[in-house]
Design a protein around this motif. Structure first.
Motif, PDB file in Angstrom:
ATOM      1  N   VAL A  88       7.631   3.128   2.778  1.00  0.00           N
ATOM      2  CA  VAL A  88       7.945   3.609   4.121  1.00  0.00           C
ATOM      3  C   VAL A  88       9.430   3.939   4.187  1.00  0.00           C
ATOM      4  O   VAL A  88      10.269   3.180   3.699  1.00  0.00           O
ATOM      5  CB  VAL A  88       7.595   2.540   5.180  1.00  0.00           C
ATOM      6  CG1 VAL A  88       7.897   3.058   6.579  1.00  0.00           C
ATOM      7  CG2 VAL A  88       6.126   2.133   5.063  1.00  0.00           C
ATOM      8  N   TYR A 117       6.235  -0.197  14.138  1.00  0.00           N
ATOM      9  CA  TYR A 117       5.754   0.141  12.803  1.00  0.00           C
ATOM     10  C   TYR A 117       6.782  -0.234  11.742  1.00  0.00           C
ATOM     11  O   TYR A 117       6.458  -0.888  10.739  1.00  0.00           O
ATOM     12  CB  TYR A 117       5.456   1.634  12.756  1.00  0.00           C
ATOM     13  CG  TYR A 117       4.688   2.094  11.536  1.00  0.00           C
ATOM     14  CD1 TYR A 117       3.309   1.929  11.470  1.00  0.00           C
ATOM     15  CD2 TYR A 117       5.332   2.706  10.470  1.00  0.00           C
ATOM     16  CE1 TYR A 117       2.595   2.371  10.367  1.00  0.00           C
ATOM     17  CE2 TYR A 117       4.638   3.149   9.365  1.00  0.00           C
ATOM     18  CZ  TYR A 117       3.265   2.982   9.316  1.00  0.00           C
ATOM     19  OH  TYR A 117       2.560   3.414   8.220  1.00  0.00           O
ATOM     20  N   ASP A 156      -3.314  -2.718  13.367  1.00  0.00           N
ATOM     21  CA  ASP A 156      -3.280  -1.375  12.781  1.00  0.00           C
ATOM     22  C   ASP A 156      -2.094  -1.213  11.847  1.00  0.00           C
ATOM     23  O   ASP A 156      -2.219  -0.639  10.749  1.00  0.00           O
ATOM     24  CB  ASP A 156      -3.205  -0.322  13.896  1.00  0.00           C
ATOM     25  CG  ASP A 156      -4.480  -0.242  14.718  1.00  0.00           C
ATOM     26  OD1 ASP A 156      -5.521  -0.745  14.251  1.00  0.00           O
ATOM     27  OD2 ASP A 156      -4.428   0.317  15.831  1.00  0.00           O
ATOM     28  N   ALA A 157      -0.927  -1.707  12.268  1.00  0.00           N
ATOM     29  CA  ALA A 157       0.266  -1.595  11.418  1.00  0.00           C
ATOM     30  C   ALA A 157       0.091  -2.385  10.130  1.00  0.00           C
ATOM     31  O   ALA A 157       0.386  -1.888   9.040  1.00  0.00           O
ATOM     32  CB  ALA A 157       1.496  -2.085  12.181  1.00  0.00           C
ATOM     33  N   LYS A 167       0.793  -1.224   0.000  1.00  0.00           N
ATOM     34  CA  LYS A 167       0.000   0.000   0.000  1.00  0.00           C
ATOM     35  C   LYS A 167       0.827   1.275   0.000  1.00  0.00           C
ATOM     36  O   LYS A 167       0.339   2.318  -0.417  1.00  0.00           O
ATOM     37  CB  LYS A 167      -0.942   0.013   1.221  1.00  0.00           C
ATOM     38  CG  LYS A 167      -2.060  -1.010   1.139  1.00  0.00           C
ATOM     39  CD  LYS A 167      -2.922  -1.018   2.382  1.00  0.00           C
ATOM     40  CE  LYS A 167      -3.779   0.208   2.509  1.00  0.00           C
ATOM     41  NZ  LYS A 167      -4.727   0.108   3.646  1.00  0.00           N
ATOM     42  N   LYS A 168       2.055   1.230   0.482  1.00  0.00           N
ATOM     43  CA  LYS A 168       2.821   2.462   0.595  1.00  0.00           C
ATOM     44  C   LYS A 168       4.307   2.167   0.685  1.00  0.00           C
ATOM     45  O   LYS A 168       4.717   1.041   0.954  1.00  0.00           O
ATOM     46  CB  LYS A 168       2.366   3.260   1.825  1.00  0.00           C
ATOM     47  CG  LYS A 168       2.675   2.543   3.135  1.00  0.00           C
ATOM     48  CD  LYS A 168       1.921   3.146   4.309  1.00  0.00           C
ATOM     49  CE  LYS A 168       2.292   4.570   4.591  1.00  0.00           C
ATOM     50  NZ  LYS A 168       1.644   5.079   5.821  1.00  0.00           N
ATOM     51  N   ASN A 176      -2.645  -3.156   8.601  1.00  0.00           N
ATOM     52  CA  ASN A 176      -3.629  -2.494   7.749  1.00  0.00           C
ATOM     53  C   ASN A 176      -3.030  -1.328   6.984  1.00  0.00           C
ATOM     54  O   ASN A 176      -3.545  -0.937   5.933  1.00  0.00           O
ATOM     55  CB  ASN A 176      -4.825  -2.010   8.585  1.00  0.00           C
ATOM     56  CG  ASN A 176      -5.821  -3.120   8.839  1.00  0.00           C
ATOM     57  OD1 ASN A 176      -6.225  -3.832   7.923  1.00  0.00           O
ATOM     58  ND2 ASN A 176      -6.225  -3.291  10.089  1.00  0.00           N
ATOM     59  N   ASP A 177      -1.947  -0.758   7.495  1.00  0.00           N
ATOM     60  CA  ASP A 177      -1.274   0.322   6.787  1.00  0.00           C
ATOM     61  C   ASP A 177      -0.489  -0.180   5.583  1.00  0.00           C
ATOM     62  O   ASP A 177      -0.203   0.595   4.669  1.00  0.00           O
ATOM     63  CB  ASP A 177      -0.308   1.039   7.736  1.00  0.00           C
ATOM     64  CG  ASP A 177      -0.860   2.365   8.230  1.00  0.00           C
ATOM     65  OD1 ASP A 177      -2.066   2.610   8.040  1.00  0.00           O
ATOM     66  OD2 ASP A 177      -0.090   3.146   8.818  1.00  0.00           O
ATOM     67  N   PHE A 178      -0.136  -1.459   5.590  1.00  0.00           N
ATOM     68  CA  PHE A 178       0.783  -1.971   4.577  1.00  0.00           C
ATOM     69  C   PHE A 178       0.152  -2.953   3.593  1.00  0.00           C
ATOM     70  O   PHE A 178       0.721  -3.203   2.532  1.00  0.00           O
ATOM     71  CB  PHE A 178       1.967  -2.671   5.260  1.00  0.00           C
ATOM     72  CG  PHE A 178       2.671  -1.815   6.265  1.00  0.00           C
ATOM     73  CD1 PHE A 178       2.986  -0.491   5.975  1.00  0.00           C
ATOM     74  CD2 PHE A 178       3.029  -2.313   7.507  1.00  0.00           C
ATOM     75  CE1 PHE A 178       3.634   0.305   6.901  1.00  0.00           C
ATOM     76  CE2 PHE A 178       3.669  -1.525   8.435  1.00  0.00           C
ATOM     77  CZ  PHE A 178       3.976  -0.207   8.136  1.00  0.00           C
TER      78      PHE A 178
END
Length: 336
Positions: A127, A159, A210-211, A124-125, A213-215
């Motif tokens: 980092v 993270y 949560d972490a 998704k991103k 879900n960010d990736f």
């Protein structure tokens, strides 16, 4: 970018005028509602005025020079195709403050804390480490089979560890990701929470969800969790297992006992990597029970291929107030 330093006396007001040729990048540099400029103004006690593609900095010579270095550095980051977020501005300001008198001169472009282009690519991103300590930490995660990340909340220990795990997983270097935490009660008792064991334990694991879900996209994450290619489980569930071909993270390790820490570390199997993160100031174990993280530091720091990476309030990448709060508690000898 070139500047026009109209006055040179260190004790008198100075105006520096910077020119940024790409208006689109200048908009990103300023931030939404000029939030990035406001952060620089507040941190360095200068006034910044934007006129077209020119930015004027007014303040004493040293502060104006440092503001120029910050803006030039952030603009260079944008020219390199990287985004600038509020955390990048805050991190660069803190870095400049901590390094005053150690080579940062007024007006210089500061070195962004990611030289060498260390990046972590996820689904998704992208980092990037934002401080030098984070850069060293990420490098150690790639270089060592066992790495420790120790420091206060908000420094990116968990993270970044999860981001590296996702990157290694999608790159085919490991077959699964295993994330764990001690389910230590800090206030509310587990038995009083509603639901079955999973329902009781999941709130303790939520930062790990949560972490992830960010990736990873939601559907892919759900599928990987269902297939147990990604596992999130309390530390107690690790007993008796051998974790091979896996990327393993133990979060909140300061709440593991000495025996739990030894049990976890000896789960390491072939072609696996293990990351231990913790904050020595947030131990929730019962009084008199030693922290397994402290024992691991003492016993393992001389073993080759085990890295220990330390963070301070200067590495906090959450809200700037978090760094101030941590520093206040560190300064209180009765709390430290």
């Amino acid at each position: 970018m070139p500047s026009n330093d109209l006055m040179t006396d260190a004790n008198t007001p100075t105006e520096r005028v910077l020119e940024f040729p790409d208006n689109r990048l200048l908009i990103d540099l300023c931030g939404a509602y000029d939030a990035h400029l406001a952060a620089v103004e507040k941190a360095l006690d200068v006034q910044i005025v934007r006129r077209g593609n020119h930015v004027s900095i007014l303040g004493d010579r040293d502060a104006a020079g440092q503001a120029e270095g910050v803006l030039n550095t952030l603009y260079a980051r944008l020219e390199g195709g990287r985004a600038v977020e509020q955390a990048d501005v805050d991190s660069l300001l803190r870095m400049g403050d901590s390094e005053k008198g150690t080579g940062i001169r007024s007006g210089d472009q500061l070195e962004m804390p990611i030289p060498g282009g260390i990046e972590i690519q996820t689904r998704k991103k992208r980092v990037e480490p934002r401080t030098m300590a984070q850069k060293a930490y990420v490098q150690s995660l790639f270089d060592n089979e066992l790495a420790f990340g120790i420091g206060p909340a908000g420094t990116g220990k968990t993270y970044l560890a999860v981001a590296v795990g996702v990157s290694m997983f999608i790159g085919g270097h490991v077959d699964k990701i295993i994330l764990s935490r001690p389910a230590v009660e800090a206030g509310e008792k587990l038995g009083y929470l509603p639901g079955d064991m999973k329902d009781k334990v999941d709130p303790y694991m939520q930062p790990l969800y949560d972490a992830l879900n960010d990736f990873l996209p939601g559907k892919q994450l759900a599928k990987l969790l269902e297939e147990k290619r990604i596992e999130i489980a309390p530390l107690a569930f690790m007993r008796g297992r051998t974790l091979s071909n896996a990327y393993v993270v133990l979060d909140e390790a300061q709440n593991a006992t000495t025996m739990q820490m030894k049990m976890f570390l000896t789960r390491l199997g072939n072609n696996s990597r293990m990351v231990i993160t913790g904050d020595r100031t947030q131990i929730d174990l019962p009084r008199g029970v030693p922290s397994g993280l402290a024992d691991a530091e003492r016993l393992l720091n001389a073993i080759p291929k085990i890295s220990f990476n330390y963070f301070t309030s200067k590495d906090v990448v959450r809200h700037p107030l978090v760094a101030a709060i941590i520093e206040a508690y560190e300064a209180d000898t009765g709390t430290s």
